[in-house]
Scaffold this motif. Sequence first.
Motif, PDB file in Angstrom:
ATOM      1  N   PRO A  22      -3.994  44.291 -41.867  1.00 11.26           N
ATOM      2  CA  PRO A  22      -3.560  45.555 -41.261  1.00 11.26           C
ATOM      3  C   PRO A  22      -4.380  46.766 -41.728  1.00 11.26           C
ATOM      4  N   GLU A  23      -5.091  46.648 -42.847  1.00 16.75           N
ATOM      5  CA  GLU A  23      -5.874  47.790 -43.331  1.00 16.75           C
ATOM      6  C   GLU A  23      -7.164  47.966 -42.539  1.00 16.75           C
ATOM      7  N   ARG A  24      -7.836  46.866 -42.221  1.00 16.21           N
ATOM      8  CA  ARG A  24      -9.146  46.949 -41.569  1.00 16.21           C
ATOM      9  C   ARG A  24      -9.085  46.825 -40.054  1.00 16.21           C
ATOM     10  N   LEU A  25      -7.968  46.424 -39.485  1.00 18.42           N
ATOM     11  CA  LEU A  25      -7.861  46.213 -38.041  1.00 18.42           C
ATOM     12  C   LEU A  25      -8.082  47.505 -37.230  1.00 18.42           C
ATOM     13  N   PRO A  26      -7.466  48.649 -37.596  1.00 26.01           N
ATOM     14  CA  PRO A  26      -7.718  49.871 -36.803  1.00 26.01           C
ATOM     15  C   PRO A  26      -9.188  50.286 -36.808  1.00 26.01           C
ATOM     16  N   GLY A  27      -9.853  50.163 -37.943  1.00 24.33           N
ATOM     17  CA  GLY A  27     -11.278  50.501 -38.003  1.00 24.33           C
ATOM     18  C   GLY A  27     -12.120  49.568 -37.155  1.00 24.33           C
ATOM     19  N   ALA A  28     -11.765  48.283 -37.146  1.00 29.66           N
ATOM     20  CA  ALA A  28     -12.489  47.313 -36.326  1.00 29.66           C
ATOM     21  C   ALA A  28     -12.292  47.609 -34.840  1.00 29.66           C
ATOM     22  N   ILE A  29     -11.079  47.987 -34.469  1.00 32.06           N
ATOM     23  CA  ILE A  29     -10.810  48.326 -33.067  1.00 32.06           C
ATOM     24  C   ILE A  29     -11.608  49.566 -32.666  1.00 32.06           C
ATOM     25  N   ARG A  30     -11.625  50.582 -33.540  1.00 40.17           N
ATOM     26  CA  ARG A  30     -12.385  51.800 -33.238  1.00 40.17           C
ATOM     27  C   ARG A  30     -13.870  51.513 -33.089  1.00 40.17           C
ATOM     28  N   SER A  31     -14.430  50.706 -33.980  1.00 34.14           N
ATOM     29  CA  SER A  31     -15.856  50.412 -33.874  1.00 34.14           C
ATOM     30  C   SER A  31     -16.168  49.573 -32.637  1.00 34.14           C
ATOM     31  N   THR A  32     -15.256  48.676 -32.269  1.00 34.83           N
ATOM     32  CA  THR A  32     -15.454  47.883 -31.059  1.00 34.83           C
ATOM     33  C   THR A  32     -15.422  48.772 -29.820  1.00 34.83           C
ATOM     34  N   VAL A  33     -14.459  49.682 -29.764  1.00 36.92           N
ATOM     35  CA  VAL A  33     -14.357  50.601 -28.632  1.00 36.92           C
ATOM     36  C   VAL A  33     -15.590  51.502 -28.570  1.00 36.92           C
ATOM     37  N   LYS A  34     -16.058  51.974 -29.709  1.00 41.11           N
ATOM     38  CA  LYS A  34     -17.246  52.822 -29.750  1.00 41.11           C
ATOM     39  C   LYS A  34     -18.474  52.063 -29.243  1.00 41.11           C
ATOM     40  N   THR A  35     -18.607  50.810 -29.625  1.00 42.68           N
ATOM     41  CA  THR A  35     -19.735  49.994 -29.177  1.00 42.68           C
ATOM     42  C   THR A  35     -19.669  49.760 -27.673  1.00 42.68           C
ATOM     43  N   ILE A  36     -18.486  49.474 -27.160  1.00 39.67           N
ATOM     44  CA  ILE A  36     -18.330  49.248 -25.727  1.00 39.67           C
ATOM     45  C   ILE A  36     -18.652  50.522 -24.949  1.00 39.67           C
ATOM     46  N   ARG A  37     -18.203  51.666 -25.450  1.00 35.61           N
ATOM     47  CA  ARG A  37     -18.507  52.932 -24.778  1.00 35.61           C
ATOM     48  C   ARG A  37     -20.006  53.213 -24.771  1.00 35.61           C
TER      49      ARG A  37
END
Length: 106
Positions: A22-37
Amino acid sequence: MFDISFWELCIIGVVALVILGPERLPGAIRSTVKTIRSMKSMASGFKTEVEEQLRVHELHENLKKAEKMGIDNVSPEVKQSVEELKQAALSVQEPYKKKKTDDPAE
């Protein structure tokens, strides 16, 4: 784009939560969304550039047709293309004319 159902997304989310925690999941989601954008932005820029190059090529072909047929004997769309090219050429020359008159050293 992808054929992923709601339940498949839930399973991916649960697996990601277990693996990352749960600590690293939000950061991973943000970086994935940033990469997709950024990939979408890059694709959009590429598409725009290709469309612009195709438009320029079409204008160039119309100019060749106008030269072969004579400027007076061309269709209205070819005349419009020639006028667009003239306007583009004038707009490119404008910054250089201003620099020459503004520069006191010359």
